[in-house]
Write a protein that holds these residues in place. Structure first.
Motif, PDB file in Angstrom:
ATOM      1  N   LEU A   1      39.193  39.224 -21.053  1.00  0.00           N
ATOM      2  CA  LEU A   1      40.359  38.554 -20.469  1.00  0.00           C
ATOM      3  C   LEU A   1      40.410  38.759 -18.963  1.00  0.00           C
ATOM      4  O   LEU A   1      40.651  37.822 -18.192  1.00  0.00           O
ATOM      5  N   GLU A   2      40.153  39.980 -18.524  1.00  0.00           N
ATOM      6  CA  GLU A   2      40.166  40.265 -17.087  1.00  0.00           C
ATOM      7  C   GLU A   2      39.085  39.475 -16.358  1.00  0.00           C
ATOM      8  O   GLU A   2      39.313  38.935 -15.271  1.00  0.00           O
ATOM      9  N   ALA A   3      37.890  39.389 -16.946  1.00  0.00           N
ATOM     10  CA  ALA A   3      36.794  38.655 -16.306  1.00  0.00           C
ATOM     11  C   ALA A   3      37.088  37.162 -16.263  1.00  0.00           C
ATOM     12  O   ALA A   3      36.855  36.493 -15.243  1.00  0.00           O
ATOM     13  N   MET A   4      37.596  36.620 -17.361  1.00  0.00           N
ATOM     14  CA  MET A   4      37.854  35.183 -17.421  1.00  0.00           C
ATOM     15  C   MET A   4      39.005  34.780 -16.521  1.00  0.00           C
ATOM     16  O   MET A   4      39.034  33.661 -15.996  1.00  0.00           O
ATOM     17  N   GLU A   5      39.946  35.662 -16.294  1.00  0.00           N
ATOM     18  CA  GLU A   5      41.041  35.383 -15.356  1.00  0.00           C
ATOM     19  C   GLU A   5      40.491  35.111 -13.956  1.00  0.00           C
ATOM     20  O   GLU A   5      40.941  34.198 -13.253  1.00  0.00           O
ATOM     21  N   ILE A   6      39.470  35.873 -13.557  1.00  0.00           N
ATOM     22  CA  ILE A   6      38.848  35.691 -12.245  1.00  0.00           C
ATOM     23  C   ILE A   6      37.998  34.428 -12.215  1.00  0.00           C
ATOM     24  O   ILE A   6      38.091  33.609 -11.302  1.00  0.00           O
ATOM     25  N   LEU A   7      37.165  34.247 -13.231  1.00  0.00           N
ATOM     26  CA  LEU A   7      36.257  33.093 -13.253  1.00  0.00           C
ATOM     27  C   LEU A   7      37.007  31.766 -13.360  1.00  0.00           C
ATOM     28  O   LEU A   7      36.637  30.778 -12.715  1.00  0.00           O
ATOM     29  N   LEU A   8      38.050  31.742 -14.159  1.00  0.00           N
ATOM     30  CA  LEU A   8      38.783  30.497 -14.370  1.00  0.00           C
ATOM     31  C   LEU A   8      39.881  30.270 -13.338  1.00  0.00           C
ATOM     32  O   LEU A   8      40.441  29.172 -13.258  1.00  0.00           O
ATOM     33  N   GLY A   9      40.202  31.298 -12.556  1.00  0.00           N
ATOM     34  CA  GLY A   9      41.270  31.153 -11.571  1.00  0.00           C
ATOM     35  C   GLY A   9      42.604  30.852 -12.220  1.00  0.00           C
ATOM     36  O   GLY A   9      43.438  30.125 -11.660  1.00  0.00           O
ATOM     37  N   MET A  10      42.819  31.398 -13.403  1.00  0.00           N
ATOM     38  CA  MET A  10      44.049  31.149 -14.162  1.00  0.00           C
ATOM     39  C   MET A  10      44.806  32.447 -14.390  1.00  0.00           C
ATOM     40  O   MET A  10      44.212  33.517 -14.458  1.00  0.00           O
ATOM     41  N   ASP A  11      46.107  32.322 -14.536  1.00  0.00           N
ATOM     42  CA  ASP A  11      46.892  33.463 -14.984  1.00  0.00           C
ATOM     43  C   ASP A  11      46.477  33.803 -16.409  1.00  0.00           C
ATOM     44  O   ASP A  11      46.189  32.911 -17.217  1.00  0.00           O
ATOM     45  N   ARG A  12      46.443  35.080 -16.723  1.00  0.00           N
ATOM     46  CA  ARG A  12      45.949  35.476 -18.041  1.00  0.00           C
ATOM     47  C   ARG A  12      46.812  34.953 -19.191  1.00  0.00           C
ATOM     48  O   ARG A  12      46.359  34.898 -20.337  1.00  0.00           O
ATOM     49  N   SER A  13      48.043  34.541 -18.891  1.00  0.00           N
ATOM     50  CA  SER A  13      48.881  33.974 -19.946  1.00  0.00           C
ATOM     51  C   SER A  13      48.328  32.643 -20.450  1.00  0.00           C
ATOM     52  O   SER A  13      48.706  32.178 -21.530  1.00  0.00           O
ATOM     53  N   ARG A  14      47.421  32.033 -19.680  1.00  0.00           N
ATOM     54  CA  ARG A  14      46.823  30.756 -20.077  1.00  0.00           C
ATOM     55  C   ARG A  14      45.441  30.929 -20.713  1.00  0.00           C
ATOM     56  O   ARG A  14      44.740  29.965 -20.954  1.00  0.00           O
ATOM     57  N   ILE A  15      45.078  32.196 -20.975  1.00  0.00           N
ATOM     58  CA  ILE A  15      43.779  32.494 -21.570  1.00  0.00           C
ATOM     59  C   ILE A  15      44.000  33.371 -22.796  1.00  0.00           C
ATOM     60  O   ILE A  15      44.750  34.344 -22.740  1.00  0.00           O
ATOM     61  N   ARG A  16      43.366  33.026 -23.879  1.00  0.00           N
ATOM     62  CA  ARG A  16      43.469  33.838 -25.088  1.00  0.00           C
ATOM     63  C   ARG A  16      42.069  34.204 -25.557  1.00  0.00           C
ATOM     64  O   ARG A  16      41.228  33.322 -25.736  1.00  0.00           O
ATOM     65  N   ILE A  17      41.813  35.481 -25.729  1.00  0.00           N
ATOM     66  CA  ILE A  17      40.550  35.964 -26.280  1.00  0.00           C
ATOM     67  C   ILE A  17      40.786  36.327 -27.739  1.00  0.00           C
ATOM     68  O   ILE A  17      41.665  37.139 -28.053  1.00  0.00           O
ATOM     69  N   VAL A  18      40.030  35.735 -28.637  1.00  0.00           N
ATOM     70  CA  VAL A  18      40.172  35.990 -30.070  1.00  0.00           C
ATOM     71  C   VAL A  18      38.879  36.631 -30.567  1.00  0.00           C
ATOM     72  O   VAL A  18      37.875  35.931 -30.741  1.00  0.00           O
ATOM     73  N   PRO A  19      38.862  37.934 -30.776  1.00  0.00           N
ATOM     74  CA  PRO A  19      37.622  38.573 -31.247  1.00  0.00           C
ATOM     75  C   PRO A  19      37.320  38.170 -32.690  1.00  0.00           C
ATOM     76  O   PRO A  19      38.210  38.175 -33.540  1.00  0.00           O
ATOM     77  N   THR A  20      36.088  37.811 -32.946  1.00  0.00           N
ATOM     78  CA  THR A  20      35.626  37.631 -34.311  1.00  0.00           C
ATOM     79  C   THR A  20      35.071  38.972 -34.793  1.00  0.00           C
ATOM     80  O   THR A  20      35.085  39.965 -34.057  1.00  0.00           O
ATOM     81  N   ALA A  21      34.582  38.990 -36.023  1.00  0.00           N
ATOM     82  CA  ALA A  21      33.805  40.156 -36.443  1.00  0.00           C
ATOM     83  C   ALA A  21      32.572  40.266 -35.543  1.00  0.00           C
ATOM     84  O   ALA A  21      32.081  39.265 -35.020  1.00  0.00           O
ATOM     85  N   VAL A  22      32.099  41.477 -35.355  1.00  0.00           N
ATOM     86  CA  VAL A  22      30.947  41.727 -34.488  1.00  0.00           C
ATOM     87  C   VAL A  22      29.789  42.219 -35.348  1.00  0.00           C
ATOM     88  O   VAL A  22      29.869  43.277 -35.970  1.00  0.00           O
ATOM     89  N   GLY A  23      28.719  41.442 -35.373  1.00  0.00           N
ATOM     90  CA  GLY A  23      27.555  41.800 -36.179  1.00  0.00           C
ATOM     91  C   GLY A  23      26.621  42.739 -35.441  1.00  0.00           C
ATOM     92  O   GLY A  23      25.461  42.416 -35.187  1.00  0.00           O
ATOM     93  N   GLY A  24      27.140  43.900 -35.093  1.00  0.00           N
ATOM     94  CA  GLY A  24      26.392  44.856 -34.288  1.00  0.00           C
ATOM     95  C   GLY A  24      26.592  44.569 -32.816  1.00  0.00           C
ATOM     96  O   GLY A  24      26.706  43.416 -32.392  1.00  0.00           O
ATOM     97  N   GLY A  25      26.688  45.602 -32.023  1.00  0.00           N
ATOM     98  CA  GLY A  25      26.854  45.445 -30.580  1.00  0.00           C
ATOM     99  C   GLY A  25      26.267  46.618 -29.829  1.00  0.00           C
ATOM    100  O   GLY A  25      25.554  46.450 -28.851  1.00  0.00           O
ATOM    101  N   PHE A  26      26.642  47.839 -30.264  1.00  0.00           N
ATOM    102  CA  PHE A  26      26.067  49.068 -29.723  1.00  0.00           C
ATOM    103  C   PHE A  26      26.217  49.166 -28.210  1.00  0.00           C
ATOM    104  O   PHE A  26      25.393  49.776 -27.524  1.00  0.00           O
ATOM    105  N   GLY A  27      27.266  48.556 -27.680  1.00  0.00           N
ATOM    106  CA  GLY A  27      27.544  48.621 -26.244  1.00  0.00           C
ATOM    107  C   GLY A  27      27.193  47.371 -25.485  1.00  0.00           C
ATOM    108  O   GLY A  27      27.826  47.062 -24.483  1.00  0.00           O
ATOM    109  N   SER A  28      26.193  46.622 -25.927  1.00  0.00           N
ATOM    110  CA  SER A  28      25.772  45.451 -25.159  1.00  0.00           C
ATOM    111  C   SER A  28      26.790  44.326 -25.206  1.00  0.00           C
ATOM    112  O   SER A  28      26.851  43.513 -24.282  1.00  0.00           O
ATOM    113  N   LYS A  29      27.605  44.247 -26.243  1.00  0.00           N
ATOM    114  CA  LYS A  29      28.614  43.197 -26.331  1.00  0.00           C
ATOM    115  C   LYS A  29      29.932  43.612 -25.671  1.00  0.00           C
ATOM    116  O   LYS A  29      30.963  42.980 -25.883  1.00  0.00           O
ATOM    117  N   LEU A  30      29.881  44.672 -24.873  1.00  0.00           N
ATOM    118  CA  LEU A  30      31.013  44.994 -23.998  1.00  0.00           C
ATOM    119  C   LEU A  30      31.067  44.035 -22.816  1.00  0.00           C
ATOM    120  O   LEU A  30      32.142  43.674 -22.339  1.00  0.00           O
TER     121      LEU A  30
END
Length: 508
Positions: A379-408
């Protein structure tokens, strides 16, 4: 539409029901099952027959559906994990044992593990461990270490915590989401998009470092049936930069003029599934000029080496440093000293689920569904990239099929959001295994020199640590690595005279 000129009708029995699929003759059974028949319990991990997540049963035999043409299913009986758990006694019993042992962890490989296990148990109700290992050899898991899965298939009793009683060390408890994972109903990043959603394909640099220019993108798009939009840095409404540590944020969603690593994104094409399937990236109007690159720290630090980033002299991103006492004096006075040099390579996190997601615009708000480990950081990254207030951005996490840090880190989230905004329609994408390995964050290669001194009674009396870390083209977690390594380089030992320095070096 492109790619749909020639189709074949294939009929087969899917989980007990007769189905008919109209598909190109070379279409993978995995794609037909997931995209035409809605069987998203079949998972796609590699599309190369390596991971086994897509395993299904054809007439009771295990096959990788990503390697099986749909037409090969004609007249046969196909079973997926959803059908097995719903209707097969062996599968239902096995699912309970998987639950007891905690054998379904991230859950992405679980449909493949279940189908392979059911095929074995139908033939051999009491297999020995060697038979189980052979049967499961074609399905990879990155979470369990396989022991829990083997024990579940072998019907070894699990040590379960008693209901209502306090657990003890080593006691297993059932996962709250275990049943969904075992039935294949857990929704991962590529499972959530509606059918026939527009798809995104990223155009990536073929060189470690290159200058590039585009042709007439509007004219090109107009001549491509089924292509709805082309995305470039010009479509980024905010600042074209992201990074996990704000002070070091330096990575663009799309490169501008010059790329800094092979696989870096310069543009993206948005189109119908048929158009994307038929699209040849070589036809995209971009002209490349390969530039001199530096791919290891020694080359990056050499005199006259090209800079990966202007203003970072010697390609040094940052340093980490810890010192106490006088390491030099302690080493000089030590009864025994040893010195070692060590190197570690690039480490691929190797999660079975590639990065995947889906985005849409709902009532003026961008919704990004993705297999992320860090929705607030997204959300913080997309607020900068999109130039939008975060109230106009919604991040919906799905299940994560493994990440081990790289999907941070964010990966495909910018492309999803920009595609949905520009087209006004839902969009989806899933990285190929090559894209995932080329373009997402990996563990740093390192070069380490370590000197230790000790007294004759075995006490460490001095330590000097020097580490050089290849942080790649962009900062990402490089500052964290450079600053934490010197803190932890002494291991669990108390060393009064200690010096440790780490350097993070940019390369291509």
């Amino acid at each position: 539409m492109p790619g749909e000129a020639r189709v074949e009708m294939t009929r087969f029995i899917l989980n007990g029901a007769l189905v008919a699929v109209s598909a190109p003759p070379d279409e993978r059974l995995s794609d037909s099952l997931r995209e035409r028949l809605g069987a998203r319990d079949v998972k796609i991990g590699c599309n190369a027959g390596d991971c086994g997540a897509c395993s299904v049963l054809i007439d009771g035999q295990v096959v990788c559906s990503c390697l099986t043409p749909t037409r090969k299913a004609e007249g046969h009986r196909v079973e997926t994990v959803a059908g097995l758990v719903a209707d097969d006694r062996v599968a239902r019993t096995l699912a309970q044992r998987f639950q007891d042992h905690g054998a379904a962890q991230c859950g992405f490989c679980t449909p493949g593990m279940m189908t392979a296990s059911v095929a074995l148990l139908r033939q051999e109700p009491a297999p020995d461990e060697a038979a189980i290992i052979r049967a499961l050899g074609g399905v990879l898991c990155r979470c369990t270490g396989y022991r829990k899965i083997i024990d579940a298939v072998a019907t070894i009793p699990a040590v379960l915590a008693e209901t209502g009683a306090p657990g003890h060390a080593g006691a297993a408890i059932r996962r709250l989401d275990g049943a969904q994972k075992l039935a294949g109903t857990e929704a991962f990043g590529d499972d959530v998009a509606p059918p026939d959603t527009l798809e995104i394909l990223v155009i990536r640099s073929p060189f470690p470092r290159a200058a590039f220019t585009f042709g007439d993108l509007d004219a090109w798009r107009a001549g491509q049936p089924g292509i709805a939009a082309v995305l470039t840095a010009a479509d980024v409404p905010g600042r074209n930069v992201f990074g996990v540590i704000p002070a070091f944020a330096d990575q663009p969603a799309f490169a501008e003029g010059v790329t800094r690593f092979r696989g870096e994104a310069v543009a993206a094409v948005v189109g119908t599934p048929a158009a994307i399937r038929a699209f040849d990236p070589a036809s995209f109007p971009v002209c490349w000029t390969e530039l001199p690159s530096v791919e290891v720290p020694a080359a990056a630090e050499a005199s006259g080496a090209p800079l990966v980033h202007e203003g970072r002299a010697g390609n040094l991103m940052c340093k980490g440093f810890v010192a106490c006492g006088d390491a030099g004096a302690a080493l000089a006075a030590a009864d025994v000293t040893v010195e070692g040099r060590f190197a570690s390579g690039f480490v691929e996190h190797a999660y079975i689920e590639p990065e995947a997601g889906f985005a849409r615009v709902v009532d003026g708000r961008v919704e990004i569904h993705a297999c992320t480990q860090a929705p607030v950081m997204d959300l913080e990254a997309m607020e900068i990239l999109l130039g939008m207030d975060r109230s106009r951005i919604r991040i919906v996490p799905t299940a994560v099929g493994g990440g081990f840090g790289s999907k941070l880190d964010i990966s495909l989230q910018p492309y999803l959001a920009l595609g949905a905004i520009k087209t006004g329609r839902p969009v989806r994408m899933a990285y190929s295994r090559t894209e995932s390995m080329q373009s997402t964050t990996k563990r740093h290669p390192s070069e380490i020199r370590l000197r230790l001194g000790a007294t004759r009674d075995g006490r460490i009396s001095g330590c000097d640590f020097q580490g050089t870390f290849n942080t790649g083209a962009y900062a990402s977690w490089g500052p964290t690595v450079a600053n934490r390594v010197p803190v932890h380089a002494s291991g669990p030992y108390r060393i009064a005279d200690y010096r440790a320095e780490a350097r993070a070096i940019h390369t291509n």
